[in-house]
Enzyme design. Structure first.
Site, PDB file in Angstrom:
ATOM      1  N   ASP A   1       7.993   2.967   0.124  1.00  0.00           N
ATOM      2  CA  ASP A   1       6.806   3.778  -0.116  1.00  0.00           C
ATOM      3  C   ASP A   1       5.903   3.088  -1.125  1.00  0.00           C
ATOM      4  O   ASP A   1       6.300   2.868  -2.274  1.00  0.00           O
ATOM      5  CB  ASP A   1       7.210   5.155  -0.641  1.00  0.00           C
ATOM      6  CG  ASP A   1       6.005   6.044  -0.912  1.00  0.00           C
ATOM      7  OD1 ASP A   1       5.674   6.855  -0.040  1.00  0.00           O
ATOM      8  OD2 ASP A   1       5.410   5.916  -2.006  1.00  0.00           O
TER       9      ASP A   1
ATOM     10  N   TYR B   1      -1.341   1.533  -6.064  1.00  0.00           N
ATOM     11  CA  TYR B   1      -0.300   0.812  -6.802  1.00  0.00           C
ATOM     12  C   TYR B   1      -0.614  -0.672  -6.899  1.00  0.00           C
ATOM     13  O   TYR B   1       0.035  -1.392  -7.654  1.00  0.00           O
ATOM     14  CB  TYR B   1       1.066   0.978  -6.130  1.00  0.00           C
ATOM     15  CG  TYR B   1       1.549   2.396  -5.962  1.00  0.00           C
ATOM     16  CD1 TYR B   1       0.940   3.471  -6.624  1.00  0.00           C
ATOM     17  CD2 TYR B   1       2.625   2.681  -5.122  1.00  0.00           C
ATOM     18  CE1 TYR B   1       1.382   4.765  -6.449  1.00  0.00           C
ATOM     19  CE2 TYR B   1       3.078   3.977  -4.945  1.00  0.00           C
ATOM     20  CZ  TYR B   1       2.455   5.015  -5.595  1.00  0.00           C
ATOM     21  OH  TYR B   1       2.901   6.302  -5.411  1.00  0.00           O
TER      22      TYR B   1
ATOM     23  N   LYS C   1      -0.746   4.843   1.057  1.00  0.00           N
ATOM     24  CA  LYS C   1      -1.598   5.999   0.777  1.00  0.00           C
ATOM     25  C   LYS C   1      -3.029   5.552   0.483  1.00  0.00           C
ATOM     26  O   LYS C   1      -3.263   4.456  -0.044  1.00  0.00           O
ATOM     27  CB  LYS C   1      -1.057   6.773  -0.436  1.00  0.00           C
ATOM     28  CG  LYS C   1       0.424   7.083  -0.371  1.00  0.00           C
ATOM     29  CD  LYS C   1       0.909   7.796  -1.626  1.00  0.00           C
ATOM     30  CE  LYS C   1       2.413   7.775  -1.730  1.00  0.00           C
ATOM     31  NZ  LYS C   1       2.963   6.462  -2.136  1.00  0.00           N
TER      32      LYS C   1
ATOM     33  N   HIS D   1      -3.673  10.485  -0.815  1.00  0.00           N
ATOM     34  CA  HIS D   1      -2.864  10.462  -2.032  1.00  0.00           C
ATOM     35  C   HIS D   1      -2.986  11.738  -2.870  1.00  0.00           C
ATOM     36  O   HIS D   1      -1.999  12.236  -3.399  1.00  0.00           O
ATOM     37  CB  HIS D   1      -3.238   9.235  -2.866  1.00  0.00           C
ATOM     38  CG  HIS D   1      -2.128   8.722  -3.724  1.00  0.00           C
ATOM     39  ND1 HIS D   1      -2.011   7.402  -4.090  1.00  0.00           N
ATOM     40  CD2 HIS D   1      -1.071   9.356  -4.302  1.00  0.00           C
ATOM     41  CE1 HIS D   1      -0.934   7.245  -4.844  1.00  0.00           C
ATOM     42  NE2 HIS D   1      -0.367   8.419  -4.993  1.00  0.00           N
TER      43      HIS D   1
ATOM     44  N   SER E   1      13.608   2.129  -8.685  1.00  0.00           N
ATOM     45  CA  SER E   1      14.447   1.409  -9.638  1.00  0.00           C
ATOM     46  C   SER E   1      14.272  -0.087  -9.422  1.00  0.00           C
ATOM     47  O   SER E   1      14.134  -0.551  -8.289  1.00  0.00           O
ATOM     48  CB  SER E   1      15.923   1.785  -9.489  1.00  0.00           C
ATOM     49  OG  SER E   1      16.696   1.049 -10.426  1.00  0.00           O
TER      50      SER E   1
END
Length: 284
Positions: free
Chosen positions: A48, A53, A78, A111, A234
């Site tokens: 994702d 980003y 998004k 988004h 992570s």
């Protein structure tokens, strides 16, 4: 690597979304390729990202480097808030598709609703066009509240396949989740661990001790047993593997209820309020 296959949820059009994915929010683009490659090696088949980003290119590079068939990895991206509007959304989608280096995106999301701009219905019509043309396999939204969902359903033709929203033990957005169920919209939880803030809750720790797993595994399993998709983030291979290894145990109804009881309403929110959020998501 987990030995238990990751189940999928069915979306409209026969699209299957793996119930556990890797989120790359706040992962720098120059580190995204290595992070995603690592996850794919561990068995993740769902990634994702988002235009906001600024790491779609890193995700795309990882897809190519992995050697996996394109159809084996589910990719979500998004639309940036500042790119809402019919024509602008279509142009922005092309930018994202080029950055990812893919012909087709599996899931494309608005988004944020940005209700103050009042462009999300117009934007959704662009998404419907992309879906009809086959540029995307499924379309959905992120951070939409009940009133935003209801307006889309009333004024457009395609019901969102997914609502990606902040959901974790202390912030469950029960009313929004209920409306999604009524409309047949899958709920995808971001920040499913409450950015780590929910992992010390006594109910979570007690379940982890009883089951011999980590608190993070307990919270992810809680979400999965309630039918949500989760996209924990992570950088650590150990934690990535642990986050994927959540299908060999189950919480009891009592353990689920004790975690449900952690709901704190808006006090538990860790992100912005969709009713008022208006940032463009462009870099300064």
């Amino acid at each position: 690597m987990t030995t238990t296959p990751v189940p999928s949820l069915s979306l409209p059009g026969g699209v299957e979304i793996p119930q556990v994915g890797l989120g790359v929010f706040q992962v720098p683009d120059d580190g995204t390729q290595a992070n995603v490659e690592q996850a794919l090696e561990l068995g993740y088949r769902h990634v994702d990202t988002a235009a906001a980003y600024y790491n779609e290119a890193g995700v795309g590079a990882a897809l190519r480097a992995s050697g996996l068939p394109r159809e084996d990895v589910f990719v979500t991206t998004k639309l940036r808030n500042g790119d809402q509007g019919f024509e602008q959304a279509l142009r922005a989608f092309d930018d994202s598709r080029r950055a990812l280096g893919v012909d087709q995106v599996d899931l494309y999301l608005i988004h944020w609703p940005v209700p103050g701009k009042d462009l999300y219905v117009e934007t959704w019509r662009a998404f419907e066009k992309l879906l009809a043309e086959g540029a995307v396999r499924a379309i959905g939204v992120s951070n939409f509240l009940v009133e935003h969902l209801d307006r889309l359903v009333a004024e457009t033709d395609v019901v969102p396949a997914v609502n990606q929203m902040e959901v974790h033990p202390t912030f469950q957005q029960v009313e929004v989740q209920q409306r999604c169920r009524e409309l047949g919209i899958a709920v995808e939880a971001y920040s499913p661990l409450g950015r780590g803030g929910d992992l010390d809750a006594p109910a979570v720790v007690a379940a982890a001790v009883d089951l011999g797993v980590t608190p993070a595994q307990v919270v992810l399993r809680w979400a999965l047993q309630q039918g949500r998709v989760v996209i924990p983030k992570s950088l650590s291979a150990e934690r990535q593997a642990s986050n994927l290894d959540v299908f060999s145990f189950a919480l009891s109804p009592q353990q689920v209820a004790s975690i449900d009881a952690l709901e704190a309403g808006v006090e538990g929110r860790t992100g912005a309020d969709p009713a008022t959020a208006s940032f463009t998501q462009f870099r300064d």
